[in-house]
Design an enzyme around this catalytic site. Sequence first.
Site, short mmCIF file in Angstrom:
data_model
loop_
_atom_site.label_atom_id
_atom_site.label_comp_id
_atom_site.label_asym_id
_atom_site.label_seq_id
_atom_site.Cartn_x
_atom_site.Cartn_y
_atom_site.Cartn_z
N GLU A 167 0.84 -1.19 0.00
CA GLU A 167 0.00 0.00 0.00
C GLU A 167 0.88 1.25 0.00
O GLU A 167 1.76 1.40 0.85
CB GLU A 167 -0.93 0.01 1.21
CG GLU A 167 -1.92 -1.16 1.24
CD GLU A 167 -2.92 -1.14 0.07
OE1 GLU A 167 -3.01 -0.10 -0.63
OE2 GLU A 167 -3.60 -2.16 -0.14
N CYS B 194 -8.40 -1.06 7.92
CA CYS B 194 -6.97 -1.13 7.55
C CYS B 194 -6.43 0.26 7.21
O CYS B 194 -5.40 0.68 7.74
CB CYS B 194 -6.76 -2.08 6.37
SG CYS B 194 -6.96 -3.81 6.86
N HIS C 137 -1.36 -5.36 2.41
CA HIS C 137 -2.54 -6.22 2.35
C HIS C 137 -2.13 -7.57 1.75
O HIS C 137 -1.42 -7.61 0.75
CB HIS C 137 -3.62 -5.60 1.44
CG HIS C 137 -4.65 -4.83 2.20
ND1 HIS C 137 -4.88 -3.49 1.98
CD2 HIS C 137 -5.54 -5.21 3.16
CE1 HIS C 137 -5.86 -3.07 2.78
NE2 HIS C 137 -6.28 -4.10 3.51
N1 PCA Z 1 -8.76 -6.21 6.51
C1 PCA Z 1 -9.76 -5.15 6.60
C2 PCA Z 1 -9.79 -4.78 8.05
C3 PCA Z 1 -9.07 -5.86 8.77
C4 PCA Z 1 -8.40 -6.65 7.74
O1 PCA Z 1 -7.61 -7.57 7.93
C5 PCA Z 1 -9.45 -3.99 5.67
O2 PCA Z 1 -8.88 -4.21 4.59
O3 PCA Z 1 -9.78 -2.85 5.99
#
Ligand code: PCA
Length: 455
Positions: free
Chosen positions: A79, A142, A166
């Site tokens: 990200e 997140c 992610h």
């Molecule tokens: N993914 C979610 C919130 C917690 C997670 O592991 C997200 O992408 O916001």
Amino acid sequence: MRILLTGFTPFLDVDVNPTALIIEHMATQHYPGLEIIAEVLPTMYDTAGARIEALITEHTPDSVVCLGVAQGRSAINLECVARNRDSTTRPDNAGAIRDDTPIIPDGAETYLATLPLARFQAALTGQGIPVVYSDDAGAYVCNHVFYRARHALEQQGRAIPCGFIHVPGIGEEPPGLPLATMIAAVEMCLHEIAASLNDSQPAHTGKLNYDALAAQYARSRGIHPAVLNSLAMTGGVTSSSKVAEIGCGTGNYINGLVTHTDCAGWGIDPSNEMLAYARQQPTALHIQPGFAHETGLPPGLFDLVYSVDVIHHLDDTAAYFREAYRLLRPGGKICTVTDSEAIIRTRQPLSTHFPETIAPELARYPHIADLESSMSQVGFQGIEQQAAEDRTRLTDISAYREKVFSALHLIAEEDFQRGLAHLEAELQEKGAVVRVSRYVLLWGIKPVDQRPRIT
Ligand code: PCA
């Protein structure tokens, strides 16, 4: 070195959050030289946001890496941007639903990740782990935690590597990834952070370590150790040199030169997207937008001005040479790294397996003789060619399968498929495919003023 590493609990329809399993696993491991503060955060905006701030304040880590799952994405997502916005129709685990709500009222609109993402990308790609840059961390918990971590560090004036990764859901088949692969990926990222922090320690002995350089860069596609060595050595680059890279892209070469010579490095590129990555390189670089014919840099400042794999993209090569001449101090050197006709004809495996790429590539690249005459017209002297070559054994040919090389987009699909089949067969039979990366480095010197000195 202390790294704060977080994951998240299950939420909504995600019954098993792989990031919680990664955290649980890594918390039980011992990594020499690394202290990992590992914690699973609740998937709740406010609680998780407050917790990441508290962890940063309490542990004063050297780096912060937050993990979350993004079901449906099929690669490790690095990200790049945190946005000051909570906005989703789905509730968090406390039942909170946010609609276009700023995380910090009057806070910055966005924060960029400060992790060495280009290093992560190179390291994971080198191991065949699917990885992409992402500029959308969502508008759920997140992104919220990513934003609050970056904001807290900014508030505390602590410029440490911090960002968010992610991962896909767990699965043996795409879009899933096996848990073991995700753990390996996160371990590699932590290793890269440690290496980049060590690199940027000012513990230079003044002596260049080209072997370490080669080992470090051999892993990453697109960086050729032989080219980097030649730039540094023939360019006479030392810790007092000023060096500018024209068309620096994500900044891998200029970062490499600065890392290993301690020179001062400038990087110019017209692409802001590329520059965003260049700014995340671990060394302190002067990165700014500009063109090869109009860099915006001051005249007469530089000891070395160079470009790698850029000249065939330029409309006006003479204007690039004139601009480089302007930037150089008298006695300064220019180096243009490109492909000669002979190199294009014998690229291995590209030209050997996909011979149809040769003609369009020859049409795309300027002739070395034309470049040389353009250089001498501009006033460069001592024009000469230097060869650089790296050989590697490829055990992973996915870059060819995925047409990462633009030349593969210039040929008919059936020609591509025939070449790929040939390549796959060779890999099967020999266990590896030899790749030979050859370059020509075209050097020139801005003459020193010959007028007699007045003493
Ligand atoms: N993914 C979610 C919130 C917690 C997670 O592991 C997200 O992408 O916001």
